[in-house]
Design a protein around this motif. Structure first.
Motif, mmCIF file in Angstrom:
data_model
loop_
_atom_site.group_PDB
_atom_site.id
_atom_site.type_symbol
_atom_site.label_atom_id
_atom_site.label_comp_id
_atom_site.label_asym_id
_atom_site.label_seq_id
_atom_site.Cartn_x
_atom_site.Cartn_y
_atom_site.Cartn_z
ATOM 1 N N PRO A 18 42.717 -10.986 34.958
ATOM 2 C CA PRO A 18 42.937 -9.740 35.707
ATOM 3 C C PRO A 18 41.798 -8.735 35.586
ATOM 4 O O PRO A 18 41.728 -7.793 36.383
ATOM 5 C CB PRO A 18 44.243 -9.193 35.115
ATOM 6 N N GLU A 19 40.912 -8.924 34.619
ATOM 7 C CA GLU A 19 39.747 -8.046 34.536
ATOM 8 C C GLU A 19 38.708 -8.404 35.601
ATOM 9 O O GLU A 19 37.815 -7.608 35.897
ATOM 10 C CB GLU A 19 39.118 -8.132 33.144
ATOM 11 N N LYS A 20 38.820 -9.598 36.162
ATOM 12 C CA LYS A 20 37.869 -10.065 37.182
ATOM 13 C C LYS A 20 38.495 -10.125 38.576
ATOM 14 O O LYS A 20 37.811 -9.873 39.572
ATOM 15 C CB LYS A 20 37.350 -11.461 36.826
ATOM 16 N N VAL A 21 39.768 -10.488 38.629
ATOM 17 C CA VAL A 21 40.461 -10.632 39.916
ATOM 18 C C VAL A 21 41.915 -10.196 39.740
ATOM 19 O O VAL A 21 42.593 -10.651 38.816
ATOM 20 C CB VAL A 21 40.443 -12.099 40.406
ATOM 21 N N ARG A 22 42.376 -9.326 40.620
ATOM 22 C CA ARG A 22 43.797 -8.969 40.616
ATOM 23 C C ARG A 22 44.210 -8.510 42.025
ATOM 24 O O ARG A 22 43.374 -8.081 42.820
ATOM 25 C CB ARG A 22 44.109 -7.888 39.581
ATOM 26 N N TYR A 23 45.507 -8.627 42.282
ATOM 27 C CA TYR A 23 46.024 -8.304 43.608
ATOM 28 C C TYR A 23 47.070 -7.204 43.485
ATOM 29 O O TYR A 23 47.982 -7.283 42.653
ATOM 30 C CB TYR A 23 46.651 -9.547 44.250
ATOM 31 N N ASP A 24 46.925 -6.145 44.288
ATOM 32 C CA ASP A 24 47.889 -5.053 44.330
ATOM 33 C C ASP A 24 48.820 -5.304 45.511
ATOM 34 O O ASP A 24 48.423 -5.174 46.675
ATOM 35 C CB ASP A 24 47.158 -3.720 44.505
ATOM 36 N N SER A 25 50.053 -5.679 45.193
ATOM 37 C CA SER A 25 51.004 -6.042 46.251
ATOM 38 C C SER A 25 51.448 -4.830 47.067
ATOM 39 O O SER A 25 51.852 -4.980 48.233
ATOM 40 C CB SER A 25 52.220 -6.739 45.646
ATOM 41 N N LEU A 26 51.368 -3.632 46.486
ATOM 42 C CA LEU A 26 51.776 -2.438 47.221
ATOM 43 C C LEU A 26 50.762 -2.082 48.309
ATOM 44 O O LEU A 26 51.126 -1.811 49.458
ATOM 45 C CB LEU A 26 51.962 -1.254 46.261
ATOM 46 N N SER A 27 49.500 -2.078 47.935
ATOM 47 C CA SER A 27 48.453 -1.750 48.916
ATOM 48 C C SER A 27 47.943 -2.982 49.654
ATOM 49 O O SER A 27 47.144 -2.863 50.579
ATOM 50 C CB SER A 27 47.279 -1.056 48.217
ATOM 51 N N LYS A 28 48.417 -4.159 49.194
ATOM 52 C CA LYS A 28 47.971 -5.439 49.757
ATOM 53 C C LYS A 28 46.445 -5.564 49.722
ATOM 54 O O LYS A 28 45.812 -5.993 50.682
ATOM 55 C CB LYS A 28 48.505 -5.616 51.179
ATOM 56 N N THR A 29 45.906 -5.183 48.558
ATOM 57 C CA THR A 29 44.454 -5.198 48.362
ATOM 58 C C THR A 29 44.091 -6.168 47.245
ATOM 59 O O THR A 29 44.724 -6.175 46.186
ATOM 60 C CB THR A 29 43.929 -3.793 48.001
ATOM 61 N N LEU A 30 43.082 -6.964 47.490
ATOM 62 C CA LEU A 30 42.549 -7.876 46.477
ATOM 63 C C LEU A 30 41.382 -7.191 45.788
ATOM 64 O O LEU A 30 40.385 -6.838 46.419
ATOM 65 C CB LEU A 30 42.081 -9.167 47.142
ATOM 66 N N TYR A 31 41.522 -6.973 44.489
ATOM 67 C CA TYR A 31 40.440 -6.391 43.693
ATOM 68 C C TYR A 31 39.727 -7.536 42.979
ATOM 69 O O TYR A 31 40.360 -8.336 42.292
ATOM 70 C CB TYR A 31 41.002 -5.403 42.665
ATOM 71 N N CYS A 32 38.424 -7.615 43.156
ATOM 72 C CA CYS A 32 37.712 -8.724 42.516
ATOM 73 C C CYS A 32 36.302 -8.332 42.088
ATOM 74 O O CYS A 32 35.749 -7.301 42.511
ATOM 75 C CB CYS A 32 37.679 -9.949 43.416
#
Length: 233
Positions: free
Chosen positions: A167-181
């Motif tokens: 999760p420090e490299k890739v995570r997904y926010d289901s509320l905003s539907k945004t992929l953080y990577c």
């Protein structure tokens, strides 16, 4: 082929499962072992009949070994990105990657040459971005062991899964539907798009949980930490 048993032993001794390196212990206990081993490779000949898997293991190992050797020479340092009066010294940072000081097979290479001309252009392997390590926290976790031709495909797949499920490299926010990577997916986007239709779909192929990632998924890139990947004893 080069015998990587010594490199493997050093990594197992000084790298933990979080990819952090005990540079202090390494430099205190065995300051010249890695440098002497790398020096012994200078006049070896690169075998013309090497297989792609042999070359892949060879150059990933050499990239990481050259990087760690340079850090050991300079340790203690806080980051591979130097600062002058608190401002990042980008020229010094580029110099770290661009200087042709690593001699092997009778030629001098830079880290950038090994990465771009050999691993990316010649061998066409996007998973190396989860395996070659520039000694920063933002990099992939350094493997506590060497790469070997008969295992390198499995090892690269393990590295990709470990990176993408961190999760420090890739995570997904289901509320905003945004992929953080990681910005690695931004910097080397074209490499990943050679084997997948989009970055979210490439990431989804390695995820341990099923997430609704598609080509239309919004992407936001995480802060890249250039601090040294060191373990504090």
């Amino acid at each position: 082929m080069i015998d990587f048993e010594l490199w493997d032993t050093l990594l197992r001794q000084y790298v933990d499962q979080q990819g952090r390196v005990d540079y202090l212990a390494w430099k205190t206990e065995q300051p010249q072992v890695l440098a002497d081993w790398l020096s012994s490779l200078k006049q070896l000949h690169l075998e013309s009949n090497s297989t792609p898997l042999e070359e892949l293991a060879l150059w990933v190992n050499l990239y990481n070994a050259f990087t760690i050797s340079t850090i050991l020479e300079r340790y203690p340092i806080k980051s591979i990105r130097p600062k002058i009066l608190g401002v990042p010294n980008w020229l010094g940072f580029l110099w770290f990657f661009q200087r042709r000081v690593y001699e092997v097979f009778g030629r001098r290479y830079s880290l950038a040459q090994i990465e771009n001309q050999i691993l990316r252009d010649k061998l066409q392997e996007p998973r190396i971005h989860f395996s070659i390590v520039c000694a920063s926290v933002g990099c992939p976790l350094l493997r506590a062991g060497a790469y070997f031709p008969e295992q390198v495909v499995e090892q690269l797949n393990e590295d990709a899964r470990r990176f993408i499920n961190n999760p420090e490299k890739v995570r997904y926010d289901s509320l905003s539907k945004t992929l953080y990577c990681s910005k690695i997916f931004k910097w080397y986007r074209q490499d990943f798009l050679k084997v997948a239709p989009s970055i979210p779909e490439y990431i989804r192929s390695y995820l341990e949980k099923d997430l609704p990632l598609t080509a239309a998924t919004s992407i936001s890139y995480l802060y890249y930490d250039w601090n040294l990947n060191q373990r504090i004893s």
